[in-house]
Design an enzyme around this catalytic site. Sequence first.
Site, PDB file in Angstrom:
ATOM      1  CG  ASP A 288      30.621  19.700 -29.798  1.00  0.00           C
ATOM      2  OD1 ASP A 288      29.860  18.935 -30.233  1.00  0.00           O
ATOM      3  OD2 ASP A 288      31.848  19.381 -29.891  1.00  0.00           O
TER       4      ASP A 288
ATOM      5  CG  ASP B   2      12.642  26.355 -20.613  1.00  0.00           C
ATOM      6  OD1 ASP B   2      12.806  26.390 -21.911  1.00  0.00           O
ATOM      7  OD2 ASP B   2      13.617  26.251 -19.643  1.00  0.00           O
TER       8      ASP B   2
ATOM      9  N   PRO C 267      11.667   9.083 -23.675  1.00  0.00           N
ATOM     10  CG  PRO C 267      12.688   7.504 -25.250  1.00  0.00           C
ATOM     11  CD  PRO C 267      12.335   8.970 -25.241  1.00  0.00           C
ATOM     12  CG  ASP C 268      16.589   9.406 -19.579  1.00  0.00           C
ATOM     13  OD1 ASP C 268      16.254   8.430 -18.995  1.00  0.00           O
ATOM     14  OD2 ASP C 268      17.659   9.671 -19.935  1.00  0.00           O
TER      15      ASP C 268
ATOM     16  CG  HIS D 189      15.780  26.387 -23.233  1.00  0.00           C
ATOM     17  ND1 HIS D 189      15.319  26.666 -22.229  1.00  0.00           N
ATOM     18  CD2 HIS D 189      17.142  26.971 -23.394  1.00  0.00           C
ATOM     19  CE1 HIS D 189      16.088  27.496 -21.559  1.00  0.00           C
ATOM     20  NE2 HIS D 189      17.251  27.685 -22.232  1.00  0.00           N
TER      21      HIS D 189
ATOM     22  CG  ASN E 272      15.951   5.065 -17.332  1.00  0.00           C
ATOM     23  OD1 ASN E 272      17.308   5.551 -17.118  1.00  0.00           O
ATOM     24  ND2 ASN E 272      15.092   5.815 -17.908  1.00  0.00           N
TER      25      ASN E 272
ATOM     26  CE1 TYR F  90      11.720  42.024 -10.429  1.00  0.00           C
ATOM     27  CE2 TYR F  90      10.905  40.057 -11.786  1.00  0.00           C
ATOM     28  CZ  TYR F  90      11.149  41.557 -11.495  1.00  0.00           C
ATOM     29  OH  TYR F  90      10.313  42.247 -12.532  1.00  0.00           O
TER      30      TYR F  90
ATOM     31  CG  ASP G 255      20.478  34.607  -4.622  1.00  0.00           C
ATOM     32  OD1 ASP G 255      20.978  35.735  -4.233  1.00  0.00           O
ATOM     33  OD2 ASP G 255      19.395  34.609  -5.140  1.00  0.00           O
TER      34      ASP G 255
ATOM     35  CB  SER H 100      19.280  27.821 -19.663  1.00  0.00           C
ATOM     36  OG  SER H 100      18.307  29.060 -19.973  1.00  0.00           O
TER      37      SER H 100
END
Length: 364
Positions: free
Chosen positions: A82, A115, A123-124, A147, A161, A251, A278, A309
Amino acid sequence: MNYLPDRFIIGFLPGVTPSTALRIISQVGGLTVIDTIPVLNVYVVKVAPSLLNIKMTIISNFSGVDYVEYEGILNATLTPNDPLFSQQWGLLKINSVRAWNVTRGSTLVNIAILDTGVQTNHPDLVDKIILSQNFSASSTAEDLNGHGTHVAGIAAATTRNDLGVAGLAINPKIMNIKVLDDNGSGTFSDVAQGVIYAAQNGAKVINLSLGGPMASATLQNALQYAKDNGVLNVAAAGNLNSNNLFFPAAYAQCLSVAALDQNDNKASFSNYGASWVDVAAPGVNILSTLPTYANSQGATNYGSLSGTSMAAPFVAGLAALMLSLNSDVNAVQNTIETTTVQLNGTGTLYQRGRINTYAALLNI
């Protein structure tokens, strides 16, 4: 199928010259070189699908050939959710506000987002992106998927900002290195080239919110090259709710990150396993930037997504803050791991617990 049926990768031993490599490829016949990675002495070749395995076997027997492997496919590790969730609980959970009193980071530290691309005029994000490079099959380095823009915002959206969301790494910059196409998929060699490009162009942290079940010597060697050049590689552990190895997170050259929900429980989708995962970080209903135009995630401007992600860029952002104080990559990784908050599952689901930005910065 987790690999392309009409191409494969050839890794030659150090010292094998391009002319020798090309002569060997020519002797096998039926192969067309479509890409090279000179730093790794790697050649990507095209072949008739019906001849894929036999040609791989033939060339693997030549003197000077180090390895031959499939051209595997890696995918963005996202679980859609969502997009209307409107609080950045993840930043609060990992103690970021106190951490910013220690440092807001250096503008000389760059986070490479490998990616689906990043919207460069968002803008951000517009003030944070210092370069864009495209290694994917897409015709543009811009993010048509959404993504990559979401991942970038978690790590380092412009903060304070009066607009949108805050990013963890307030001062560090973003390198937009597109290695996944507009559907969120990319090959081993695409990602490997992105890793090397990032390392050669000033990245201090590489975020890899992508992966797959197949291992790749080419990608692992690229990650070792980055590590040898002072880069910290951060990778998402994957969203299969499995303890099977997921690459590149598994890895040793990567700091692998599982996803947590708001109650510090393992996200239902997150991969796990203390032998290769980890640390953990927030990864459920994470609010961040999305492209201001139509994209594959559905929402525009801002929205909430879930996945390992989303967890990885929290760690990448923390690493960038820490590298602003101490350039020793091994010390930074060790401190991230040893200052975590212990959770149910520490030592079984993950080697360490949830990242704690404040404690990590105090101890670096």
